[in-house]
Design a protein around this motif. Structure first.
Motif, short mmCIF file in Angstrom:
data_model
loop_
_atom_site.label_atom_id
_atom_site.label_comp_id
_atom_site.label_asym_id
_atom_site.label_seq_id
_atom_site.Cartn_x
_atom_site.Cartn_y
_atom_site.Cartn_z
N ALA A 141 18.53 -25.00 108.98
CA ALA A 141 18.34 -24.93 107.35
C ALA A 141 17.66 -25.70 106.87
O ALA A 141 17.39 -26.94 107.30
CB ALA A 141 19.87 -24.79 106.86
N SER A 142 17.18 -25.44 105.57
CA SER A 142 16.43 -26.52 104.64
C SER A 142 17.40 -27.29 104.09
O SER A 142 18.57 -26.81 103.92
CB SER A 142 15.35 -25.72 103.92
OG SER A 142 16.38 -25.18 102.82
N LEU A 143 17.17 -28.59 103.80
CA LEU A 143 17.93 -29.44 103.13
C LEU A 143 18.65 -28.53 101.72
O LEU A 143 19.69 -28.81 101.35
CB LEU A 143 17.41 -30.60 102.67
CG LEU A 143 17.10 -31.45 103.89
CD1 LEU A 143 15.81 -32.55 103.56
CD2 LEU A 143 18.15 -32.21 104.41
N HIS A 144 17.63 -27.87 101.23
CA HIS A 144 18.01 -27.17 99.77
C HIS A 144 19.22 -26.23 100.22
O HIS A 144 20.14 -26.09 99.37
CB HIS A 144 17.16 -26.48 99.10
CG HIS A 144 16.09 -27.36 98.48
ND1 HIS A 144 14.68 -28.05 99.11
CD2 HIS A 144 16.18 -27.86 97.32
CE1 HIS A 144 14.13 -28.84 97.99
NE2 HIS A 144 15.23 -28.70 96.86
N ALA A 145 19.14 -25.30 101.36
CA ALA A 145 20.10 -24.54 101.72
C ALA A 145 21.37 -25.02 102.22
O ALA A 145 22.34 -24.29 102.38
CB ALA A 145 19.44 -23.60 102.75
N ALA A 146 21.32 -26.33 102.67
CA ALA A 146 22.47 -27.11 103.16
C ALA A 146 23.58 -27.55 102.15
O ALA A 146 24.57 -28.19 102.61
CB ALA A 146 22.11 -28.40 104.02
N LYS A 147 23.03 -27.50 100.90
CA LYS A 147 23.84 -28.20 99.90
C LYS A 147 25.53 -27.50 99.94
O LYS A 147 25.67 -26.36 100.10
CB LYS A 147 23.31 -27.40 98.60
CG LYS A 147 23.79 -27.93 97.36
CD LYS A 147 22.89 -27.54 96.22
CE LYS A 147 23.49 -27.59 94.96
NZ LYS A 147 22.74 -27.76 93.81
#
Ligand code: ATP
Ligand code: MG
Length: 736
Positions: free
Chosen positions: A508-514
């Motif tokens: 996952a991208s860091l944004h999606a891992a929030k």
């Protein structure tokens, strides 16, 4: 993978309202019991903000103070919303709406559209970027792929900040945005895009919020109806609320004050879309009577992970940083974060995949591991590396299965086929339900074997393959089931978000891992240029990148691996440096003034406050180190991971033995079925093509093909060599 599934595998529903409060610390309890009036929770990562608001709702419902249907909980992603619904169910609170701003708005818009506007709500556009491309063509402006993406982002930003095309130039200048093209051109493209949407009677993602705001603003009667329904509002991740979402929230609220918001200014990572933590930080100014609660105990991560997170924050600057809260871990000690430097990106991906393989072999469930990166473009290298290491993975951890366009599309096609039944020529040769599903989905891009293509093509194939599997399981459980029965089952599953399960490592991208958490987290590509990303130029943009890394670090419960590569491709110039954000925090880097002593070169730091981690200069395999990979047909230097695997340019003529390739694919399908793994975990298409081109005679030649590691060689070598020699691998097995 997440809190809900990890800590509550066998949940016991609390037997009273008070029992809901057990398992909360005093500050979290203060949040949960403040059921009236404005409440604001300012707290760091992993301190239980999401847990506190979920328990607050459940406590209110169980105590009979909150009507479930009068509560609207807003979270940031569909996945988070689904998780909250799950947690609420486990706490005995059913019937509460937990949604994203977008899905809550869409639902209201669909309901009120006939009354407010007439007719039905226009269709949501599937591929916005295509529409922007069409707008560019209409304006006779040529955009390359990167520009197309950037212009689309500018249009999105304009819309969430409620900027009309005519005002774009001034607004972008005022906000200090670095426009990807001449601002006047972007304004023109934005206007053309809006015209095209109108012409085609479609609306986009942002329109859903804009239109809901417009309806609630203009139609007092409708606003009152919505307010009569919802009395209590809870917002998670409030630091990332956009001006448009904030406006919608205000309209929902009216002049009431029953609002509870939670957030962490240090995790603001959506400023680029117009979001701002000011709403969170100024909550008390706008709601003078608000109860403000701070949480500092970190229940998620070990002291080792927390120390690194606090170290990152200590270097942060700006408004969000002024409100930082030092985290205090509540967990027992764990391993130190591991920092690893690699020679090149493929070696970094292989290194991560190897460690992941070891972890899985030692008993860590794949679903408890995540690989997080800065840009989605990094995903493919890791997909390849994991596939080569035989590790199953899942992409797009943040999106709901039933919301994916290809899944919606597939269900629509299945529904149509079920309706036309025997009249559908597609189904003529399909005797049973699974083959009918395969026949219908073939028209939507499903193939018996996964495609060799890029991330998006592969993701969409995985979704369709999951539906095919579901159809097989469904038939096994209910013999004689028809396509119509399956459609009913799918509708029910979509309603309760009961997605088919995929056990795998999350990419996952860091944004999606929030908001999510895993036992093991690999943060990859932590190098200058990626982290911070090259286009982050202003101080604010750099700070946002630092916060993004902070979000990444705080996703780990126990094991945290950070890595970077010195060059992009094997044999390339090693001109990359590790991220500046790690200075003073990783071994071998000079400490930030006054905090820690410098560590010995490449060694292990001792006695410093930073993580004493092992820095290993991982050596890429020799063949990669000495010479750049070159196309064996035209001699060009290869940099693309897939091309390196093929050992030639994608466009250069292939000398593949087609018959062998087909036999290899068939064999691979059989292996995959036997081991219950996706086929690409046996060998990727690229590796099969490379084998069918090289037709190796012995193990040495086979081992030279990228994607055939030692493990694969041991496991599949004999079979593959038999196939290459024109023999049936089964013959060899009989003799064993
Ligand atoms: P983020 O900022 O990343 O969104 P958060 O503040 O929302 O984090 P949660 O996800 O609610 O944090 O909680 C983090 C983890 O700590 C979860 O696994 C949660 O179950 C656990 N946790 C929170 N509070 C407690 C508590 N009082 N006792 C035990 N575990 C807790
Ligand atoms: Mg949270």
């Amino acid at each position: 993978m997440t809190a809900a599934t990890h800590s509550t595998l066998f949940p016991r529903v609390p037997d009273s309202a008070d029992a809901v409060l057990e398992g909360l610390d005093p500050e979290q309890r203060a949040v949960a019991t403040a059921l009236h009036g404005p409440v604001c929770v300012l707290a760091g990562a992993g301190t239980g903000k999401t847990r506190a608001i979920t328990h607050r709702i459940a406590y209110g419902v169980r105590a009979g103070i909150l009507q479930p249907s009068s509560v609207l909980a807003v979270t940031f992603t569909n996945r988070a919303a689904g998780e909250m619904r799950g947690r609420l169910r486990q706490l005995g609170a059913v019937g509460v709406q937990a949604r994203t701003f977008h899905s809550a708005a869409l639902r209201q818009l669909q309901y009120f559209w006939p009354k407010a506007v007439g007719g039905t709500l226009p269709r949501l556009v599937d591929r916005k970027i295509q529409l922007v491309a069409d707008a560019a063509a209409a304006c006779r402006i040529r955009l390359d792929r990167g520009e197309l993406r950037d212009v689309t982002a500018e249009i999105e930003w304009s819309k969430v900040t409620q900027t009309v095309p005519a005002d774009y130039t001034a607004a972008a200048a005022k906000a200090g945005r670095e426009a990807p093209r001449d601002p006047a051109e972007i304004a023109q493209l934005y206007a053309a895009y809006e015209d095209l949407k109108r012409e085609r009677s479609v609306i986009d993602f942002e329109d859903v919020l804009l239109l809901t705001v417009a309806v609630l603003q203009d139609r007092h009667d409708i606003a009152e109806q919505v307010r009569a329904q919802y009395q209590h509002f809870v917002v998670d991740e409030y630091q990332d609320v956009s001006p448009l979402q904030q406006r919608l929230l205000e309209l929902w609220l009216g002049d009431r004050e029953n609002l509870c918001v939670v957030g962490d200014a240090s995790q603001t990572i959506y400023s680029f879309t117009g979001a701002t933590p000011d709403h969170l930080l100024d909550f008390r100014v706008r709601h003078p009577g608000a109860t403000v609660v701070k949480l500092v105990r970190d229940y998620r991560s070990t002291p080792q992970v927390v120390r690194l997170a606090n170290g990152l924050l200590a270097q942060a600057r700006g408004r969000a940083a002024d409100h930082r809260l030092e985290l205090v871990s509540q967990r027992p000690a764990g391993p130190e974060p591991v920092f690893t430097e690699y020679t090149d990106e493929p070696a970094e991906a292989e290194g991560a995949a190897r460690r992941i393989r070891e972890l899985i072999d030692s008993g860590v469930p794949a679903g408890e591991i995540a690989v997080l990166f800065r840009t989605n473009a990094q995903s493919e290298t890791y997909e390849q590396a994991l596939a080569d290491a035989g590790v199953p993975y899942q992409l797009r951890g943040a999106e709901r299965f039933f919301d994916r366009p290809e899944v919606r599309n597939a269900i629509t096609a299945l529904r149509a086929a079920a309706r036309f039944g025997g009249n559908d020529a597609l189904l003529d040769d399909a005797p049973d339900l699974p083959s009918q599903v395969r026949a219908v989905l073939s028209g939507k891009g499903w193939t018996p074997q996964p495609p060799a293509g890029s991330g998006a093509v592969r993701e969409s194939w995985e979704s369709l393959a999951a539906l095919v599997h579901l159809a097989q399981d469904f038939t096994a459980a209910r013999s004689g089931a028809t396509l119509a029965d399956l459609v009913v089952e799918l509708d029910e599953r979509a309603g309760s978000q009961h997605a088919p399960t995929v056990q795998g490592v999350t990419l996952a991208s860091l944004h999606a891992a929030k908001g999510l958490e895993w036992d093991v987290v690999f943060l990859v590509g932590v190098a200058e240029g990626m982290m911070p990303i090259t286009y982050a130029k202003t101080d604010e943009q750099i700070e946002e990148e630092r916060r993004l890394l902070y979000v990444g670090v705080t996703r780990a419960r126990e094991h945290l691996h950070l890595s970077w590569a010195l060059s992009r491709s094997p044999g390339g110039r090693p001109n990359r440096r590790p991220s500046r954000f790690l200075t003073g925090l990783r071994p071998g880097s000079h400490a930030v003034a006054g905090r820690a002593g410098a560590a010995g070169a490449g060694g292990v730091e001792r006695g410093s406050w930073t993580a004493a981690a092992t820095a290993v200069l991982e050596q890429a395999p020799r063949r990669r180190q000495r010479t750049p990979a070159r196309c064996r047909v035209c001699g060009r230097t290869l940099t693309d991971g897939g091309e390196m695997k093929l050992m030639r340019c994608e466009d250069c003529p292939s000398d593949m033995d087609e018959g062998l390739y087909e036999r290899l694919r068939e064999w691979r399908g059989e292996q995959a079925r036997r081991s219950g793994q996706p086929a690409f975990c046996v060998f990727t298409d690229k590796t099969l093509i490379a084998i069918a081109e090289a037709v190796p005679d012995d193990e040495h030649e086979l081992a030279r093909i990228p994607g055939v590691g030692m493990r694969k060689l041991r496991r599949y070598g004999a079979d593959v060599l038999a196939l290459c020699a024109g023999r049936d691998p089964a013959e060899g097995q009989d003799q064993d």
